[in-house]
Design a protein around this motif. Structure first.
Motif, PDB file in Angstrom:
ATOM      1  N   ALA A   1       0.658  -1.434  -0.053  1.00 55.43           N
ATOM      2  CA  ALA A   1      -0.125  -0.286  -0.477  1.00 55.43           C
ATOM      3  C   ALA A   1       0.854   1.491   0.257  1.00 55.43           C
ATOM      4  N   ALA A   2       0.120   2.291  -0.810  1.00 51.26           N
ATOM      5  CA  ALA A   2       1.412   3.461  -0.272  1.00 51.26           C
ATOM      6  C   ALA A   2       1.366   3.799   0.657  1.00 51.26           C
ATOM      7  N   ASP A   3       2.402   4.633   1.145  1.00 47.81           N
ATOM      8  CA  ASP A   3       2.517   5.580   2.552  1.00 47.81           C
ATOM      9  C   ASP A   3       2.076   6.600   2.167  1.00 47.81           C
ATOM     10  N   GLU A   4       1.396   7.764   3.309  1.00 51.16           N
ATOM     11  CA  GLU A   4       1.575   9.445   3.294  1.00 51.16           C
ATOM     12  C   GLU A   4       1.644   9.786   4.901  1.00 51.16           C
ATOM     13  N   SER A   5       1.588  10.775   4.864  1.00 55.19           N
ATOM     14  CA  SER A   5       1.639  12.164   5.734  1.00 55.19           C
ATOM     15  C   SER A   5       1.215  13.245   6.045  1.00 55.19           C
ATOM     16  N   ASP A   6       0.281  13.576   6.537  1.00 50.91           N
ATOM     17  CA  ASP A   6      -0.365  15.117   6.953  1.00 50.91           C
ATOM     18  C   ASP A   6       0.490  16.542   7.460  1.00 50.91           C
ATOM     19  N   PRO A   7      -0.550  17.298   5.577  1.00 52.91           N
ATOM     20  CA  PRO A   7       0.737  18.003   5.205  1.00 52.91           C
ATOM     21  C   PRO A   7       0.106  19.498   6.607  1.00 52.91           C
ATOM     22  N   ARG A   8      -0.227  19.133   7.856  1.00 52.70           N
ATOM     23  CA  ARG A   8      -0.327  20.403   8.409  1.00 52.70           C
ATOM     24  C   ARG A   8       0.498  19.482   9.830  1.00 52.70           C
ATOM     25  N   HIS A   9       1.630  18.120   8.897  1.00 50.97           N
ATOM     26  CA  HIS A   9       2.446  17.751  10.547  1.00 50.97           C
ATOM     27  C   HIS A   9       3.470  19.006  10.683  1.00 50.97           C
ATOM     28  N   LEU A  10       3.932  19.184  12.109  1.00 45.42           N
ATOM     29  CA  LEU A  10       4.895  20.060  12.441  1.00 45.42           C
ATOM     30  C   LEU A  10       6.198  19.944  11.647  1.00 45.42           C
ATOM     31  N   ILE A  11       6.337  18.511  11.223  1.00 48.51           N
ATOM     32  CA  ILE A  11       7.798  18.385  10.458  1.00 48.51           C
ATOM     33  C   ILE A  11       7.591  18.871   8.996  1.00 48.51           C
ATOM     34  N   VAL A  12       6.565  19.058   8.152  1.00 48.62           N
ATOM     35  CA  VAL A  12       6.020  19.898   7.159  1.00 48.62           C
ATOM     36  C   VAL A  12       6.693  21.291   7.589  1.00 48.62           C
ATOM     37  N   ASP A  13       5.714  22.197   8.526  1.00 45.16           N
ATOM     38  CA  ASP A  13       5.922  23.541   8.857  1.00 45.16           C
ATOM     39  C   ASP A  13       7.395  23.816   9.151  1.00 45.16           C
ATOM     40  N   ALA A  14       7.810  22.805  10.083  1.00 45.63           N
ATOM     41  CA  ALA A  14       9.281  22.841  10.068  1.00 45.63           C
ATOM     42  C   ALA A  14      10.854  22.605   8.925  1.00 45.63           C
ATOM     43  N   MET A  15      10.043  22.555   7.528  1.00 46.91           N
ATOM     44  CA  MET A  15      11.191  22.954   6.534  1.00 46.91           C
ATOM     45  C   MET A  15      10.831  23.277   5.484  1.00 46.91           C
ATOM     46  N   HIS A  16       9.657  23.900   5.933  1.00 44.83           N
ATOM     47  CA  HIS A  16       8.495  25.323   5.426  1.00 44.83           C
ATOM     48  C   HIS A  16       9.597  26.760   6.181  1.00 44.83           C
ATOM     49  N   ARG A  17       9.678  26.882   6.937  1.00 41.78           N
ATOM     50  CA  ARG A  17      10.639  27.810   8.307  1.00 41.78           C
ATOM     51  C   ARG A  17      11.988  28.093   7.908  1.00 41.78           C
ATOM     52  N   SER A  18      12.753  26.840   7.155  1.00 41.41           N
ATOM     53  CA  SER A  18      13.952  26.751   7.060  1.00 41.41           C
ATOM     54  C   SER A  18      14.295  27.172   5.765  1.00 41.41           C
TER      55      SER A  18
END
Length: 256
Positions: free
Chosen positions: A179-196
Motif C-alpha cells: 500500500a501507499a505511504d502518506e503523511s499529514d501536510p499539517r504536521h509539525l515536521i512539514v511546517d519546520a521544512m517551510h520555516r527552514s
C-alpha cells in the motif's frame, strides 16, 4: 534500534530545488509515495515441435499481453493531494500541468519532468520474460514479471486495468502488493521544512505556496512513512491508499 517516541522521519530524495528563473526557485517535498504491485503473468498452451502449426501459443499470448501493457497510455490520475500540487506548480511555472499528456521536456520543469510525469499516473513495466528451451520446441508455458506502481487510492483500479490489458488467456499472480505511504501536510515536521526554507532561501517557493497551520498535536501514523523529499511534490500528502486486503479481482491469485 528505533525510538518509539518518533512517529515521523525524513527519507530518500529531496534536498534540491528547481529554478523557474534566475530569481525564483521551487522546492518539492514528497509527503507520500505510490503503492507497489509486483505481478507474475503466466500463459499456457500446447507444447510441441516447432515445425507444426498451432495457432495460439503460450509465447504468442504472453507477448501480446506484454505489448498491450507496455503500449498502454496511462491517463492522468489525480488525488486531492496531487491536484493541489498541479494547481500550485502551474501557477508558479505558467505551464498547464493539468492537461493530460502535457510535455515538460524543454520547459523550466524539465529537470523533474520524469518524476512529475510518473507520479501523476500509474506505471507498469514488464521486467522479466521466461519461456522455452530448445529452439525447435514450442513451449507450453510463458512467464513475465511486471513492476507496477499505482497512484494512492487507486490500487483496485490499477489491478483491474492490468487484468483487462492482459486478457483472459493470461493468468495473473500477485507476488507483492504494498500500500501507499502518506503523511499529514499539517504536521509539525512539514511546517519546520517551510520555516527552514524561508530562513535559508528567501527567494524560494514551495508547493503549496504557503504552509497550513500545524495541528497542536502531531497526528498518529502507525503505518505511514512520513514526509520526504520527492516527485509527488510539495508539502501535501498522498491520499489514503486502501489496505492491500481490499483489492479483490477475480483474475488474480496470490502467492503464498
Amino acid at each position: 534500534m528505533t525510538d518509539s517516541r518518533h512517529d515521523q522521519a525524513v527519507s530518500e530524495v529531496g534536498g534540491f530545488s528547481v529554478s523557474l528563473d534566475p530569481t525564483r526557485r521551487v522546492y518539492l517535498v514528497e509527503s507520500g509515495r505510490k503503492g507497489v504491485a509486483w505481478l507474475r503473468l503466466m500463459a499456457r498452451g500446447v507444447s510441441g515441435h516447432g515445425s507444426l502449426t498451432y495457432g495460439r501459443t503460450a509465447v504468442g499470448e504472453l507477448a501480446a499481453a506484454v505489448a498491450r501493457i507496455t503500449e498502454h497510455d496511462w491517463p492522468l490520475t489525480l488525488t486531492p493531494t496531487s491536484a493541489g500540487t498541479i494547481t500550485d506548480l502551474s501557477a508558479l511555472s505558467g505551464l498547464d500541468l493539468a492537461a493530460d499528456g502535457s510535455e515538460l521536456a524543454g520547459t523550466v520543469l524539465a529537470p523533474v519532468a520524469g518524476l512529475l510525469t510518473s507520479s501523476l499516473r500509474h506505471v507498469a513495466n514488464p521486467t522479466v520474460l521466461r519461456a522455452g528451451g530448445p529452439l525447435n520446441v514450442v513451449p507450453g508455458e510463458a512467464e513475465a514479471l511486471l513492476d507496477g506502481r499505482f497512484v494512492p487510492g487507486f490500487g483496485e483500479d490499477f489491478l483491474s486495468e492490468i487484468a483487462r490489458l492482459a486478457g483472459p488467456a493470461v493468468d495473473i499472480e500477485v507476488i507483492d502488493l504494498t500500500a501507499a505511504d502518506e503523511s499529514d501536510p499539517r504536521h509539525l515536521i512539514v511546517d519546520a521544512m517551510h520555516r527552514s526554507l524561508r530562513e535559508e532561501d528567501p527567494g524560494h517557493s514551495s508547493c503549496p505556496t504557503a504552509p497550513r497551520p500545524p495541528p497542536t498535536t502531531p497526528p498518529s501514523h502507525p503505518s505511514a512513512s512520513p514526509v520526504t523529499g520527492s516527485p509527488h511534490s510539495s508539502c501535501r500528502p498522498a491520499s489514503t491508499s486502501p489496505p492491500c486486503s481490499t483489492v479483490s479481482t477475480n483474475a488474480f491469485r496470490w502467492s503464498p
